[in-house]
Scaffold this motif. Structure first.
Motif, PDB file in Angstrom:
ATOM      1  N   ASP A 223    -106.351 -44.491  -0.163  1.00 22.73           N
ATOM      2  CA  ASP A 223    -107.732 -43.993  -0.160  1.00 22.73           C
ATOM      3  C   ASP A 223    -108.207 -43.567  -1.544  1.00 22.73           C
ATOM      4  O   ASP A 223    -109.312 -43.045  -1.706  1.00 22.73           O
ATOM      5  CB  ASP A 223    -107.891 -42.833   0.826  1.00 22.73           C
ATOM      6  N   ASP A 244    -103.357 -36.252  10.520  1.00 21.79           N
ATOM      7  CA  ASP A 244    -104.817 -36.139  10.462  1.00 21.79           C
ATOM      8  C   ASP A 244    -105.168 -34.650  10.456  1.00 21.79           C
ATOM      9  O   ASP A 244    -105.442 -34.054  11.494  1.00 21.79           O
ATOM     10  CB  ASP A 244    -105.448 -36.857  11.663  1.00 21.79           C
ATOM     11  N   ASP A 248    -110.371 -35.754  12.347  1.00 20.38           N
ATOM     12  CA  ASP A 248    -111.620 -36.519  12.379  1.00 20.38           C
ATOM     13  C   ASP A 248    -111.399 -37.977  12.756  1.00 20.38           C
ATOM     14  O   ASP A 248    -112.327 -38.788  12.700  1.00 20.38           O
ATOM     15  CB  ASP A 248    -112.334 -36.435  11.033  1.00 20.38           C
ATOM     16  N   LEU A 250    -109.462 -40.036  11.164  1.00 20.99           N
ATOM     17  CA  LEU A 250    -108.958 -40.755   9.995  1.00 20.99           C
ATOM     18  C   LEU A 250    -107.650 -40.115   9.535  1.00 20.99           C
ATOM     19  O   LEU A 250    -107.622 -38.919   9.224  1.00 20.99           O
ATOM     20  CB  LEU A 250    -109.967 -40.702   8.836  1.00 20.99           C
ATOM     21  N   ASN A 252    -104.761 -38.940   7.050  1.00 21.16           N
ATOM     22  CA  ASN A 252    -104.946 -38.416   5.695  1.00 21.16           C
ATOM     23  C   ASN A 252    -104.902 -39.490   4.616  1.00 21.16           C
ATOM     24  O   ASN A 252    -105.641 -39.417   3.628  1.00 21.16           O
ATOM     25  CB  ASN A 252    -103.900 -37.346   5.404  1.00 21.16           C
ATOM     26  N   ASP A 255    -108.328 -40.889   4.289  1.00 20.34           N
ATOM     27  CA  ASP A 255    -109.398 -39.897   4.392  1.00 20.34           C
ATOM     28  C   ASP A 255    -109.675 -39.299   3.018  1.00 20.34           C
ATOM     29  O   ASP A 255    -108.770 -38.755   2.380  1.00 20.34           O
ATOM     30  CB  ASP A 255    -108.975 -38.794   5.374  1.00 20.34           C
ATOM     31  N   ASP A 258    -109.321 -34.667   3.212  1.00 19.57           N
ATOM     32  CA  ASP A 258    -108.252 -34.486   4.189  1.00 19.57           C
ATOM     33  C   ASP A 258    -108.450 -33.274   5.097  1.00 19.57           C
ATOM     34  O   ASP A 258    -108.110 -33.320   6.281  1.00 19.57           O
ATOM     35  CB  ASP A 258    -106.895 -34.363   3.479  1.00 19.57           C
TER      36      ASP A 258
END
Length: 326
Positions: A223, A244, A248, A250, A252, A255, A258
């Motif tokens: 990411d 996660d 949410d 997503l 980590n 994301d 995070d």
């Protein structure tokens, strides 16, 4: 990951479609392991060339059947290593996973979410014209960079057991020669391969074999939030999909924020850059500091090391990027 279904159209009306559900993964794990073990017991690799390399040896693994003039060869089953690997779809299923280390390598080992540069050849076991015939479905003699989170799971399971090269030398023709790199093979049951949804040209439920050379490895940061993905495995279970922090949806590693506090993760850690001249000692990293990348200039041999510090503003033991209160 979800189960993949194979749809078969019959010669019925347009409204009639036969859907064949995938095989039971536990039973398929048993069957595929038996097929691989039969192969390992009846085949050998060119270990004698690795023991005493000819002048023109390319350090590629080749397999052959133990028969005839090769009847006295040592079977792969006596030379492979094993480990227990979980199924990526059904956590109640696991495999005895077989891999071969022809040369371990002397550099760093890739982690499961890293990026590795390899050459490789992929084959599958075929029963159609006699057991243990192999067919090549993919290969590259040119080094290719692979995100290990995006390739066949069984290949990742083997690559993390290997080590990359210690570096390379530049040749006058513009090519490079890697030194002290790892060479190995993985024997992949269908459940750690393509299972019931293979790409064109590979049978469903095929057992795969990959041979490979591991040249380079670098920390993955899928990411691009400056936190290497290996450190986004917060619970340390080897699975970056189940971490996660802000719930949410997503994980980590994918994301940008995070902890969901509205501040980007990259703004909640500190980046540090160290320059190390030849002969100098490398910096001693703080307890909450990790190396992110390093680069060495081939002319000056000066090494630039980039690290990140996981700051903890309120000293509560949770780094800021995982603490929604900071």
């Amino acid at each position: 990951m979800g189960l993949i279904f194979l749809t078969v159209l019959s010669c019925k009306s347009d409204d009639d479609v036969d859907v064949i559900p995938p095989r039971d993964r536990e039973q398929e794990a048993i069957d595929s392991t038996t097929e691989i073990e039969t192969y390992l017991a009846s085949h050998f690799y060119n270990y004698e060339e690795f023991d005493n390399p000819p002048a023109d040896f390319n350090f590629r693994i080749k397999f052959d059947t133990i028969a005839g003039d090769n009847a006295s060869k040592t079977p792969l089953m006596d030379q492979v290593s094993t480990k227990t690997v979980p199924d990526r779809v059904d956590e109640t299923v696991s495999y005895t996973f077989y891999y071969l280390t022809a040369i371990e390598g002397e550099g760093a080992s890739p982690n499961f979410p890293d990026v590795a540069t390899i050459t490789y050849e992929g084959t599958y076991l075929s029963n159609e014209s006699g057991f243990n015939n192999s067919d090549v479905f993919d290969s590259s003699v040119i080094p290719v960079r692979f995100d290990l989170t995006g390739i066949v799971p069984g290949l990742t399971d083997a690559l993390v057991e290997m080590k990359a090269s210690t570096g390379y030398v530049s040749n006058t023709d513009g090519t490079v020669t890697f030194q002290n790199y790892g060479v190995g093979a993985s024997f992949i049951p269908s459940g750690l391969g393509y299972y019931s949804n293979p790409p064109p040209g590979i049978p469903v439920y095929a057992q795969l074999i990959f041979t490979f050379q591991v040249y380079e490895t670098e920390l993955g940061d899928q990411d691009i939030d400056t936190v290497p993905s290996i450190y986004e495995d917060v619970n340390g279970d080897g699975d970056i999909l189940d971490d996660d922090t802000d719930l949410d949806g997503l994980p980590n590693f994918a994301d940008l924020d995070d902890d969901g506090d509205g501040r980007l993760t990259k703004n909640e850690v500190e980046e540090n850059i160290y320059t190390v001249n030849p002969g100098e000692n490398e910096p001693v990293l703080a307890e909450n500091e990790v190396e992110r990348k390093r680069e060495t200039d081939s002319d000056t041999m000066i090494t630039t090391i980039t690290t990140i510090t996981f700051t903890d503003s309120d000293s509560n033991g949770t780094p800021d990027y995982l603490d929604p209160e900071n």
